[in-house]
Design a protein around this motif. Structure first.
Motif, PDB file in Angstrom:
ATOM      1  N   GLU A 110       0.849  -1.199   0.000  1.00  0.00           N
ATOM      2  CA  GLU A 110       0.000   0.000   0.000  1.00  0.00           C
ATOM      3  C   GLU A 110       0.874   1.235   0.000  1.00  0.00           C
ATOM      4  N   SER A 111       1.890   1.175   0.866  1.00  0.00           N
ATOM      5  CA  SER A 111       2.785   2.328   0.916  1.00  0.00           C
ATOM      6  C   SER A 111       4.048   1.971   1.695  1.00  0.00           C
ATOM      7  N   ILE A 112       5.110   2.641   1.329  1.00  0.00           N
ATOM      8  CA  ILE A 112       6.282   2.635   2.209  1.00  0.00           C
ATOM      9  C   ILE A 112       6.011   3.712   3.259  1.00  0.00           C
ATOM     10  N   THR A 113       6.314   3.387   4.494  1.00  0.00           N
ATOM     11  CA  THR A 113       6.048   4.332   5.587  1.00  0.00           C
ATOM     12  C   THR A 113       7.380   4.836   6.136  1.00  0.00           C
ATOM     13  N   GLU A 114       7.301   5.648   7.179  1.00  0.00           N
ATOM     14  CA  GLU A 114       8.554   6.147   7.767  1.00  0.00           C
ATOM     15  C   GLU A 114       9.373   5.025   8.402  1.00  0.00           C
ATOM     16  N   THR A 115       8.666   3.962   8.827  1.00  0.00           N
ATOM     17  CA  THR A 115       9.382   2.905   9.553  1.00  0.00           C
ATOM     18  C   THR A 115       9.411   1.567   8.817  1.00  0.00           C
ATOM     19  N   GLY A 116       8.716   1.492   7.721  1.00  0.00           N
ATOM     20  CA  GLY A 116       8.703   0.189   7.066  1.00  0.00           C
ATOM     21  C   GLY A 116       7.798   0.169   5.848  1.00  0.00           C
ATOM     22  N   ILE A 117       7.096  -0.934   5.694  1.00  0.00           N
ATOM     23  CA  ILE A 117       6.252  -1.113   4.510  1.00  0.00           C
ATOM     24  C   ILE A 117       4.888  -1.649   4.945  1.00  0.00           C
ATOM     25  N   ASP A 118       3.840  -1.010   4.448  1.00  0.00           N
ATOM     26  CA  ASP A 118       2.480  -1.493   4.687  1.00  0.00           C
ATOM     27  C   ASP A 118       1.982  -2.215   3.444  1.00  0.00           C
ATOM     28  N   THR A 119       1.557  -3.444   3.631  1.00  0.00           N
ATOM     29  CA  THR A 119       0.862  -4.119   2.534  1.00  0.00           C
ATOM     30  C   THR A 119      -0.627  -4.086   2.862  1.00  0.00           C
ATOM     31  N   THR A 120      -1.416  -4.664   1.969  1.00  0.00           N
ATOM     32  CA  THR A 120      -2.859  -4.681   2.222  1.00  0.00           C
ATOM     33  C   THR A 120      -3.188  -5.540   3.444  1.00  0.00           C
ATOM     34  N   GLU A 121      -2.216  -6.330   3.931  1.00  0.00           N
ATOM     35  CA  GLU A 121      -2.504  -7.215   5.051  1.00  0.00           C
ATOM     36  C   GLU A 121      -1.800  -6.880   6.350  1.00  0.00           C
ATOM     37  N   GLU A 122      -0.625  -6.267   6.248  1.00  0.00           N
ATOM     38  CA  GLU A 122       0.120  -6.038   7.499  1.00  0.00           C
ATOM     39  C   GLU A 122       1.051  -4.836   7.370  1.00  0.00           C
ATOM     40  N   SER A 123       1.489  -4.360   8.539  1.00  0.00           N
ATOM     41  CA  SER A 123       2.507  -3.309   8.594  1.00  0.00           C
ATOM     42  C   SER A 123       3.797  -3.948   9.085  1.00  0.00           C
ATOM     43  N   MET A 124       4.881  -3.700   8.350  1.00  0.00           N
ATOM     44  CA  MET A 124       6.157  -4.305   8.752  1.00  0.00           C
ATOM     45  C   MET A 124       7.191  -3.215   8.965  1.00  0.00           C
ATOM     46  N   GLU A 125       8.045  -3.436   9.959  1.00  0.00           N
ATOM     47  CA  GLU A 125       9.084  -2.445  10.253  1.00  0.00           C
ATOM     48  C   GLU A 125      10.429  -2.935   9.755  1.00  0.00           C
ATOM     49  N   PHE A 126      11.205  -2.023   9.189  1.00  0.00           N
ATOM     50  CA  PHE A 126      12.530  -2.383   8.661  1.00  0.00           C
ATOM     51  C   PHE A 126      13.567  -1.324   9.028  1.00  0.00           C
ATOM     52  N   ASP A 127      14.843  -1.775   9.031  1.00  0.00           N
ATOM     53  CA  ASP A 127      15.944  -0.816   9.178  1.00  0.00           C
ATOM     54  C   ASP A 127      16.412  -0.333   7.803  1.00  0.00           C
ATOM     55  N   SER A 128      16.325  -1.237   6.830  1.00  0.00           N
ATOM     56  CA  SER A 128      16.822  -0.893   5.486  1.00  0.00           C
ATOM     57  C   SER A 128      15.873  -1.440   4.426  1.00  0.00           C
ATOM     58  N   ILE A 129      15.778  -0.688   3.348  1.00  0.00           N
ATOM     59  CA  ILE A 129      15.045  -1.198   2.173  1.00  0.00           C
ATOM     60  C   ILE A 129      15.997  -1.185   0.992  1.00  0.00           C
ATOM     61  N   VAL A 130      16.052  -2.321   0.306  1.00  0.00           N
ATOM     62  CA  VAL A 130      16.883  -2.436  -0.899  1.00  0.00           C
ATOM     63  C   VAL A 130      15.953  -2.462  -2.115  1.00  0.00           C
ATOM     64  N   PHE A 131      16.167  -1.524  -3.013  1.00  0.00           N
ATOM     65  CA  PHE A 131      15.404  -1.525  -4.262  1.00  0.00           C
ATOM     66  C   PHE A 131      16.215  -2.269  -5.314  1.00  0.00           C
ATOM     67  N   ALA A 132      15.640  -3.367  -5.786  1.00  0.00           N
ATOM     68  CA  ALA A 132      16.264  -4.113  -6.895  1.00  0.00           C
ATOM     69  C   ALA A 132      15.264  -4.082  -8.045  1.00  0.00           C
ATOM     70  N   THR A 133      14.840  -2.855  -8.357  1.00  0.00           N
ATOM     71  CA  THR A 133      13.660  -2.680  -9.207  1.00  0.00           C
ATOM     72  C   THR A 133      13.978  -2.420 -10.666  1.00  0.00           C
TER      73      THR A 133
END
Ligand code: N01
Length: 857
Positions: free
Chosen positions: A359-382
């Motif tokens: 749904e969105s990348i947030t300040e602390t992680g990534i929200d999908t349609t099912e859950e909110s997850m917290e991360f220290d790092s995001i790697v874009f391999a896009t």
């Protein structure tokens, strides 16, 4: 690093990029005596290998092949430590090359080119950099690589994240330590698949966001393969020459066998062996049709999926990791090391974005349609804005200030992937329309650089200044590139080959899929034919050998090559019975055509004895319209079933009964026997339509070649003799006149199966010279064509009979007959009836079927 004071410098050549292509062209230009400079954004050489420093980055073509071949001494001095070298080792290699040939003195680093303008008056390029430098040159070369402009991360909220973000294609030079970090990786292409296992080794938690699962084969990396090294060292010249004339730039044996012609156990054995070999190319060389035959592709794709299922413990995760959304090979196959096993680790997790989108990348992680997850790092391999992105990132303006980006708005068109009409002296190394990313890049880079440098030398030697593709040559090449792609499954995938990974980018197949060998041949021929399709101008004058380098459809060319390889004697040199036997033997090798509801072989009473006929009935409920069909064969060869695949096609696709009737053949029965039989058969079928299961009010005629001649003639006879009511006539490459002096007889006298000599022989067998003005022989010579049934005339560009077919269509039209006329470019006399073999004629065949349906409306 070098930083030349280059303001207002004049060069023979300005090159953009100091990666593998930039380095080699600098070397070649220097040897050839041209002054050149390469402008490079990075602060060192290396291009893609300078930027893509993510963990696990390696080549996916074996290092021994992924090396320059231009200098045996260079090859001897460099030893690869692994079968698939790591990014640092490849970068060291390129630095070694730069040093060995002292190339850095011609490179200006930390310099981004912003704009390039063709100066019409001065006949030179003016190149402006972000540093404010302005440089001029006679030639301007983009050596910017195919995968160098990163795709914008099109994930909502990408800028909001408060942790650290990384892109695989712009990785920190000091590396990244993920120890103890919660890491998200978005993207599962080659970059993701290579980096994920290594990131997982350090991270405390790794979550992979996968939108599309990819096919991957095991890399089985290790030391350089000893037999590979030995083969190369035993005879470097032969090895490299084989690579240059191979399909993908790596010398590999190629199968001649379609997938389903091989027994299932043997197929499986070959697949297992190919898979275990651990490389990208082998599996695709095991059978001829894996990228063209959907069923074959499906089978091998399932083989790949089974490998995933065998490796991944959790069944749902395994299923999510199985590529299903596109045919195998239509996105670049990945090579993996422990990728699938990574998902068996307790701290790894796969998020299938097809089921639970971000749904969105947030300040602390990534929200999908099912859950909110917290991360220290995001790697874009896009991924990348591939093949065109880096080229149009520079504002390149050709004649009259026209911008390349605008010219390519609906997709790039180039001549040979080398030059663009309207942009004189502008060249792209491995540009769109060349094999590039579908090949070993090094082989393709060397070929382009050699071609370009030779072209510069040619101009210099001839006292010329500019080289520019003509619009016609470029259009012809673009058609050829598309024709090739359309023979394959590639266009169905949403791949970066299609530009489909970048929102808003036109959907066009970007590389050339005809193969490195075929492509090299075309480039060489262009030169041999005095730069065919290029305008050459300068103080020594202007000249242009205008033309299209490849106008035969690629599948037609394959058929022609196959026929040539059989080395059969020309039919007209054989006794008639042997010519007939040869034609039947060739017919036995054809694709069978579609299934129909019913086939009946029977006989009907002709004017001089019984005539064979073959009736094709659709599987649908009748009564059906009837098409009386006359086969081809120059009035000499063939029989009621000799055009079997085409008749099946007409039957199923037009939902009509097709009755293919035989007629007496020459030389045993010369004119007018065939006409009498054709007309007699028409009358009998009209009278017996209902007993044949047809609709007596819906009767059409069709014919190909000499059969097309008979179809025209029976229509004329039915009109004059008050014969059966004919709803329409389909004339496929019809013989309509005895004149051999047409342009099409001249242009296509030989080389396209039906030759002038063969046609002359047919005519001589069929009728005397004194009969040939009779409209029952030369229907084009009929006094009037008024009142004939509606017609569809189909002619092929590369057919001696083209012009007489065109003339007949025009004359009917002038007489007020409703005529649909289809002219098939790049097709030959025999290709329109070659169902399931010449698939480039499928649209023409479809139009024929629509035409028949139209007769009956
Ligand atoms: O890029 P890719 P790559 N939300 O475009 C996903 C060469 N190469 O850098 O497929 C979520 O293949 C995207 O998903 P989808 C090689 O030629 C070679 O990995 O668009 N996901 C895909 O999974 C290769 O083919 C080596 O649905 C998003 C991934 O990101 C080419 O470079 C190594 C997304 C991008 O995969 C490109 O490979 C590396 C979004 N908004 C690369 N946007 C060698 O081994 C994109 N994705 C030599």
């Amino acid at each position: 690093m070098n930083k030349l004071g280059s303001s207002n410098k004049q060069y023979d050549v300005i090159v953009v990029g100091a990666g593998m292509a930039g380095l080699y062209i600098l070397y070649k230009l220097r040897v050839a005596g041209f002054s050149a400079i390469a402008l490079e954004t990075g602060d060192d050489v290396g291009g893609t290998w300078y930027w893509n420093r993510y963990p696990g980055a390696r080549c996916d073509i074996e290092s021994l092949d992924y090396s320059y071949s231009f200098d045996p001494e260079l090859e001897k001095q460099w030893q690869w430590s692994e079968r698939y070298a790591t990014q640092p080792e490849i970068l060291r290699y390129l630095q070694f090359v730069a040093d060995r040939y002292d190339l850095r003195r011609d490179i200006q680093f930390s310099t981004r080119v912003e704009r390039a303008d063709w100066d019409e008056d001065a006949s030179q390029w003016k190149v402006t950099t972000a540093n404010g430098d302005c440089l001029t040159s006679q030639f301007y070369v983009m050596a910017t690589g195919c995968l160098s402009l990163p795709k914008e991360p099109d994930v909502p909220g990408a800028n909001r994240f408060g942790g650290t973000t990384y892109s695989t294609n712009a990785w920190p030079h000091d590396g990244v330590d993920f120890t103890g970090k919660r890491v998200a990786v978005i993207g599962t292409g080659s970059s993701g698949i290579q980096s994920i296992p290594l990131i997982a080794k350090e991270a405390s938690q790794i979550t992979v966001f996968q939108r599309t699962a990819n096919y991957a084969a095991p890399a089985n990396n290790g030391p350089v393969r000893e037999e590979h090294l030995q083969k190369l060292q035993a005879d470097r010249d032969t090895y490299h020459e084989e690579a240059r004339w191979s399909r993908a730039g790596v010398p590999l044996p190629r199968s001649e066998e379609p997938f389903f012609t091989v027994e299932p156990e043997e197929r499986q054995r070959r697949l297992e062996k190919g898979f275990a070999r651990g490389d990208l190319l082998t599996i695709n060389t095991l059978f001829t049709d894996l990228v063209s035959n959907q069923a074959a592709n499906d089978s091998v794709a399932e083989f790949f999926r089974d490998k995933v299922r065998a490796k991944v413990t959790d069944p749902q995760t395994a299923e999510d990791l199985c590529a299903k959304d596109f045919p195998l090979f239509t996105k670049r196959l990945c090579l993996e090391t422990n990728y699938f096993e990574t998902f068996n680790l307790p701290h790894s997790k796969l998020i299938n974005l097809r089921h639970t989108p971000i749904e969105s990348i947030t300040e602390t992680g990534i929200d999908t349609t099912e859950e909110s997850m917290e991360f220290d790092s995001i790697v874009f391999a896009t991924g990348f804005d591939a093949m065109t992105g880096a080229i149009v990132a520079v504002d390149i303006r050709g004649r009259h200030g026209i911008e390349l980006k605008d010219v390519w708005e609906e997709g790039p068109k180039t001549y040979l992937g080398l030059n663009v009409h309207g942009f004189p002296n502008f060249f792209t190394i491995t540009g769109p329309g060349s094999p590039s990313v579908l090949s070993n890049m090094v082989v393709s880079i060397e070929q382009h650089v050699d071609w370009i440098t030779a072209a510069f030398e040619h101009l210099r030697n001839q006292g010329l200044k500019t080289l520019e593709a003509t619009a016609a040559a470029q259009e012809g090449w673009a058609t050829h590139v598309n024709d090739f792609a359309n023979l394959t499954l590639y266009p169905v995938a949403n791949s970066w080959y299609m530009g489909a990974n970048v929102p808003g980018k036109p959907r066009v197949f970007l590389p050339y899929i005809g193969g490195v060998d075929t492509y090299r041949q075309a480039c060489n021929e262009v030169v041999e034919r005095d730069y065919l399709g290029f305008e050459q101008s300068g103080p020594a004058g202007f000249h242009c050998n205008e033309g299209v380098i490849r106008y035969v459809k690629p599948d037609v060319q394959m058929v022609l090559d196959l026929i040539a390889s059989l080395e059969q004697p020309p039919l007209e040199t054989l006794p008639v019975d042997q010519a007939r036997a040869a034609m039947d033997a060739n017919a036995a090798t054809r694709a069978p055509g579609p299934d129909v509801g019913e086939i009946i072989d029977s006989k009907l009473p002709g004017p001089d004895g019984e005539l064979d006929y073959r009736l094709y009935r659709p599987a649908t409920a009748g009564p059906h319209p009837i098409v009386v069909y006359y086969h081809g064969g120059g009035w000499v060869l063939g029989h009621a079933s000799s055009d079997d695949p085409f008749c099946r096609h007409l039957c199923t696709s037009s939902n009509s009964i097709v009755v293919s009737v035989d007629y007496r053949h020459a030389p045993e029965a010369r004119f007018p026997a065939a006409v009498d039989d054709a007309y007699g058969a028409l009358n009998w079928i009209a009278e017996n339509a209902e007993s044949l299961g047809g609709d007596s009010k819906q009767l059409a005629v069709a014919g190909w070649s000499a059969g097309g001649n008979l179809a025209t003639v029976v229509c004329q006879l039915a009109r004059s003799l008050d014969g059966p009511n004919i709803s329409g006539q389909l004339l496929v490459c019809p013989a309509t006149d005895r004149d051999f002096s047409t342009a099409s007889y001249g242009d296509n006298a030989e080389g396209y199966v039906l030759t002038r000599n063969l046609m002359t022989w047919f005519w001589d067998q069929y009728c005397d010279a004194s009969d040939r003005n009779d409209p029952r022989v030369s229907p084009l010579r009929a006094e009037s064509l008024d009142g004939l049934p509606p017609a569809m005339v189909v002619t092929a560009e590369l057919d001696p009979l083209r012009d007489e077919g065109n003339a007949y269509a025009a004359k009917m039209h002038a007489a007020g007959v409703a005529v649909q006329h289809i002219q098939a470019p790049g097709q030959i006399h025999t290709s329109l009836t070659a169902v399931d073999m010449v698939v480039s004629a499928n649209d023409v065949r479809q139009a024929m079927s629509d035409g028949i349906r139209g007769f009956f409306q």
